[in-house]
Design a protein around this motif. Sequence first.
Motif, short mmCIF file in Angstrom:
data_model
loop_
_atom_site.label_atom_id
_atom_site.label_comp_id
_atom_site.label_asym_id
_atom_site.label_seq_id
_atom_site.Cartn_x
_atom_site.Cartn_y
_atom_site.Cartn_z
N ALA A 182 8.62 -9.10 -15.24
CA ALA A 182 7.57 -8.08 -15.36
C ALA A 182 6.28 -8.53 -14.72
O ALA A 182 5.91 -9.71 -14.77
N ILE A 183 5.59 -7.57 -14.13
CA ILE A 183 4.26 -7.81 -13.56
C ILE A 183 3.30 -6.83 -14.21
O ILE A 183 3.62 -5.65 -14.38
N THR A 184 2.13 -7.33 -14.59
CA THR A 184 1.10 -6.51 -15.19
C THR A 184 -0.09 -6.46 -14.24
O THR A 184 -0.54 -7.49 -13.75
N VAL A 185 -0.57 -5.24 -13.99
CA VAL A 185 -1.69 -5.04 -13.09
C VAL A 185 -2.80 -4.33 -13.86
O VAL A 185 -2.56 -3.29 -14.46
N HIS A 186 -3.99 -4.91 -13.85
CA HIS A 186 -5.17 -4.29 -14.45
C HIS A 186 -6.01 -3.73 -13.31
O HIS A 186 -6.42 -4.48 -12.42
N GLY A 187 -6.25 -2.44 -13.34
CA GLY A 187 -7.00 -1.86 -12.22
C GLY A 187 -8.08 -0.93 -12.69
O GLY A 187 -8.19 -0.65 -13.88
N PRO A 188 -8.89 -0.49 -11.79
CA PRO A 188 -8.86 -0.86 -10.38
C PRO A 188 -9.55 -2.20 -10.14
O PRO A 188 -10.43 -2.60 -10.89
N SER A 189 -9.13 -2.88 -9.09
CA SER A 189 -9.72 -4.15 -8.69
C SER A 189 -10.46 -3.97 -7.38
O SER A 189 -9.99 -3.27 -6.50
N ARG A 190 -11.60 -4.62 -7.28
CA ARG A 190 -12.33 -4.64 -6.01
C ARG A 190 -11.73 -5.79 -5.20
O ARG A 190 -11.95 -6.96 -5.51
N LEU A 191 -10.96 -5.45 -4.18
CA LEU A 191 -10.27 -6.45 -3.39
C LEU A 191 -11.19 -6.98 -2.29
O LEU A 191 -11.91 -6.22 -1.66
N THR A 192 -11.16 -8.29 -2.10
CA THR A 192 -12.01 -8.92 -1.10
C THR A 192 -11.16 -9.67 -0.08
O THR A 192 -10.07 -10.14 -0.39
N SER A 208 -1.04 -1.34 -15.85
CA SER A 208 0.31 -0.95 -15.46
C SER A 208 1.23 -2.15 -15.64
O SER A 208 0.86 -3.27 -15.31
N ARG A 209 2.39 -1.91 -16.17
CA ARG A 209 3.38 -2.98 -16.34
C ARG A 209 4.68 -2.47 -15.74
O ARG A 209 5.21 -1.44 -16.14
N ILE A 210 5.18 -3.23 -14.77
CA ILE A 210 6.38 -2.83 -14.04
C ILE A 210 7.39 -3.96 -14.13
O ILE A 210 7.04 -5.14 -14.03
N GLU A 211 8.66 -3.59 -14.29
CA GLU A 211 9.71 -4.59 -14.44
C GLU A 211 10.75 -4.47 -13.34
O GLU A 211 11.18 -3.37 -13.00
N GLU A 212 11.12 -5.61 -12.77
CA GLU A 212 12.19 -5.69 -11.77
C GLU A 212 13.47 -6.03 -12.50
O GLU A 212 13.54 -7.06 -13.19
N ARG A 213 14.48 -5.19 -12.40
CA ARG A 213 15.71 -5.40 -13.14
C ARG A 213 16.84 -5.98 -12.29
O ARG A 213 17.85 -6.39 -12.83
N ILE A 214 16.66 -5.98 -10.98
CA ILE A 214 17.74 -6.47 -10.11
C ILE A 214 17.46 -7.89 -9.63
O ILE A 214 18.26 -8.79 -9.83
N TYR A 215 16.33 -8.09 -8.97
CA TYR A 215 15.93 -9.41 -8.47
C TYR A 215 14.69 -9.85 -9.25
O TYR A 215 13.57 -9.63 -8.82
N THR A 216 14.91 -10.48 -10.38
CA THR A 216 13.83 -10.77 -11.31
C THR A 216 12.83 -11.81 -10.82
O THR A 216 11.74 -11.92 -11.37
#
Length: 116
Positions: free
Chosen positions: A49-59, A19-27
């Motif tokens: 922009a932030i890129t998230v590779h999932g799913p992640s096993r969170l610890t 997933s790639r999401i972009e913040e357009r107001i407060y970068t």
Amino acid sequence: MHRRTAAADAFLTQAPGVSRIEERIYTARDSHVRPLRDFSASVTSDGPAITVHGPSRLTATRVAGQDIRAVAALLIAALAAEGVLTIEGIYHLQRGYGTLLPTLSALGAELEVVQE
């Protein structure tokens, strides 16, 4: 790309795929990225922009949130993480999400708030 929120980034750590999401107001709103990586999430920040590779096993680990959005994101990630963890800066939630912790507790989340 969609307008980014820190909470969405936390949710996306559990979604399959990239997933790639972009913040357009407060970068520069990415103070939650490093703590999410501390949870073992596969998250990177590249400018707005932030890129998230999932799913992640969170610890479980100890993390700190610098603002209300970051703490909310870390709390969401904590709900999906394995083990006992500590989030510093939880007081930020009182500014706008004052009922969030009692609501999560009522839904079955095991939470303990220690005054900072």
